[in-house]
Design an enzyme around this catalytic site. Sequence first.
Site, PDB file in Angstrom:
ATOM      1  N   HIS A   1      -3.646  -4.888   0.513  1.00 43.64           N
ATOM      2  CA  HIS A   1      -2.927  -5.465   1.657  1.00 43.64           C
ATOM      3  C   HIS A   1      -3.006  -6.990   1.605  1.00 43.64           C
ATOM      4  O   HIS A   1      -3.966  -7.563   2.144  1.00 43.64           O
ATOM      5  CB  HIS A   1      -3.556  -4.994   2.969  1.00 43.64           C
TER       6      HIS A   1
ATOM      7  N   GLU B   1      -1.482  -9.125   3.228  1.00 43.04           N
ATOM      8  CA  GLU B   1      -1.256  -9.782   4.524  1.00 43.04           C
ATOM      9  C   GLU B   1      -2.542 -10.299   5.172  1.00 43.04           C
ATOM     10  O   GLU B   1      -2.516 -11.262   5.936  1.00 43.04           O
ATOM     11  CB  GLU B   1      -0.540  -8.840   5.501  1.00 43.04           C
TER      12      GLU B   1
ATOM     13  N   CYS C   1       0.838  -1.204   0.000  1.00 46.38           N
ATOM     14  CA  CYS C   1       0.000   0.000   0.000  1.00 46.38           C
ATOM     15  C   CYS C   1       0.875   1.257   0.000  1.00 46.38           C
ATOM     16  O   CYS C   1       1.372   1.644  -1.054  1.00 46.38           O
ATOM     17  CB  CYS C   1      -0.980  -0.054   1.163  1.00 46.38           C
TER      18      CYS C   1
HETATM   19  N1  GLN Z   1      -1.790   6.576   3.206  1.00 45.81           N
HETATM   20  C1  GLN Z   1      -1.904   5.892   1.972  1.00 45.81           C
HETATM   21  C2  GLN Z   1      -3.289   6.023   1.359  1.00 45.81           C
HETATM   22  O1  GLN Z   1      -4.217   6.382   2.029  1.00 45.81           O
HETATM   23  C3  GLN Z   1      -1.565   4.433   2.147  1.00 45.81           C
HETATM   24  C4  GLN Z   1      -2.581   3.695   2.954  1.00 45.81           C
HETATM   25  C5  GLN Z   1      -2.090   2.379   3.450  1.00 45.81           C
HETATM   26  O2  GLN Z   1      -0.891   2.108   3.401  1.00 45.81           O
HETATM   27  N2  GLN Z   1      -2.980   1.570   3.959  1.00 45.81           N
HETATM   28  O3  GLN Z   1      -3.453   5.768   0.195  1.00 45.81           O
END
Ligand code: GLN
Length: 570
Positions: free
Chosen positions: A544, A546, A417
């Site tokens: 994500h 994970e 992300c």
């Molecule tokens: N802050 C970034 C976004 O909102 C990444 C979010 C994250 O890593 N979950 O896109």
Amino acid sequence: MNMANVDMSSIFPSNPVDYMKYVVVTGGVLSGLGKGVTASSIGVLLKSAGLRVTAVKIDPYLNSDAGTMSPFEHGEVFVLDDGGEADLDLGNYERFLDIALSKDNNITTGKVYSSVIEKERRGDYLGKTVQVVPHITDEIQDWIENVAHKSSDGENNPPDACVIELGGTVGDIESAPFVEALRQFQFRVGKENICFVHVSLVPVMGPVGEQKTKPTQHTVKELRGLGIIPDILVCRSEVSLIDETREKLAKFCHVSPEAVVSAHDVANIYHVPIMMYRQGVSELLASKLNFNLPKSSKLLDEWEVMANHVNSLEEEVHIAMVGKYTGLSDSYLSVTKALQHASYSVGRKLVIDWIESVNLEEEIKSSDSEVYKNSWGLLKEADGVLVPGGFGGRGIEGKISAAKYARENNIPYLGVCLGLQVATIEFCRNVLGMKNANSAEFDDDEENHVVVFMPEISKTHMGGTMRLGSKPTPFLVDDCKIRRLYDNKSYVDERHRHRYEVNPELIEEIEDAGLVYVGKDETGQRCEIMELRDHPYYVGTQYHPEFKSRPNRPSPPFLGLLKAACGIEF
Ligand code: GLN
């Protein structure tokens, strides 16, 4: 056809239970005793007896969900398929029981009150004074009963049993309506269908290591005072409970000595279900809840093999995790688990080198050169680098430096992300020469935005407004490492939680220079998976991965990182 002569079991597979079985897990003395692992392990024992198991976590806080809570205070926010942002214990249940839960499986005071207040406004209680008892307590019971019957096995089969974990410690003001609801619930579902398990602490004191029972005596007294009589006591302690302690607890807490279970420290959490099984917890559950136990269980045998395999790993693999830390390792729980699962698969002992990303930045070099040197030392020694998800600008330059180091030195890199966004920023700055490239999250100057705010996201409301939950990502490239890791599937279905994305206008330029977005969303606009050409492993995912990793089915991007870090071809 005369139905009387038909063997119904040939039409309907026989159910192991007639009615839904509930196991309620409460906790006493202090928080952080491992109630979640106890509840998940009980789930494993029920599953090993052939029951389909689901789980509910009750969090007595007022937030509607965990989405707006800091992971550094409360632990990570676990994301569900339906976009629910939940307590990390739901992750424990999903991993232990191999199920997929929904947002309704996490009940909070906020959700319950919202629902009751909405009903009141609608006029559902017309004429009545709306009160904690019975309206809130009924709402809680209805909620539990409804969600317990909801399938979570991915195949639409109804569950046979539901494990309910009550967060917090019994006696807290906040949890009182839930305790009362659970007390009433035993009459609603019948006592033969519900089992109460209380998790407590047995501290070891003094020079001879005496096992102290008083804290447990007190917490059980409190629970009983609230009308709940525990059927099983699970006692956390450093070492195994001795018979004398068991007997004393049995005497003072109104349970049989067999129902006093020792949950002492073990080498890894996969031993916990086995430890409980060996102490007869399956028998206790079966006799209280009235179901049959099989003679042996393949599932438990597999758990034992896994627990021993994890113990046997010796050769180390070092992964540098470059993030924000405040000492709470639970803030990255699922990432840590996914790394562990992948390490079991490659047969290595995982060592995570936690690096505070701020400490990789130039500013630290002048204020604390030792910390700077040590942090870079750790990064350079690592076999692989991981930049996990995150929010906010602190330490962002350190993460960008880590991504640069991994790219330039052929060190395996996985960006999750924010980690994908950081790698994109770094690439734009140092390969495409866009000196000030940045994300709209950290820099107001539009000219610099290689990562932009997604148009559909709210700018006024924070709760539940991100791009959330499972979304399909089709692969757009026939052959690449990450697709191979996903068994050459045509698309992947992973969970999201973000507000920003790679600027669609720059994609072509970035891809021409070698950083390819091999997976995009179904519109073909939104970048989801990146892979750098001519690098051993330089991968980022906007989602994500994970959250869907399992002990015996590691998440493919994590497996790729570990394989590359160990020099295994794939
Ligand atoms: N802050 C970034 C976004 O909102 C990444 C979010 C994250 O890593 N979950 O896109």
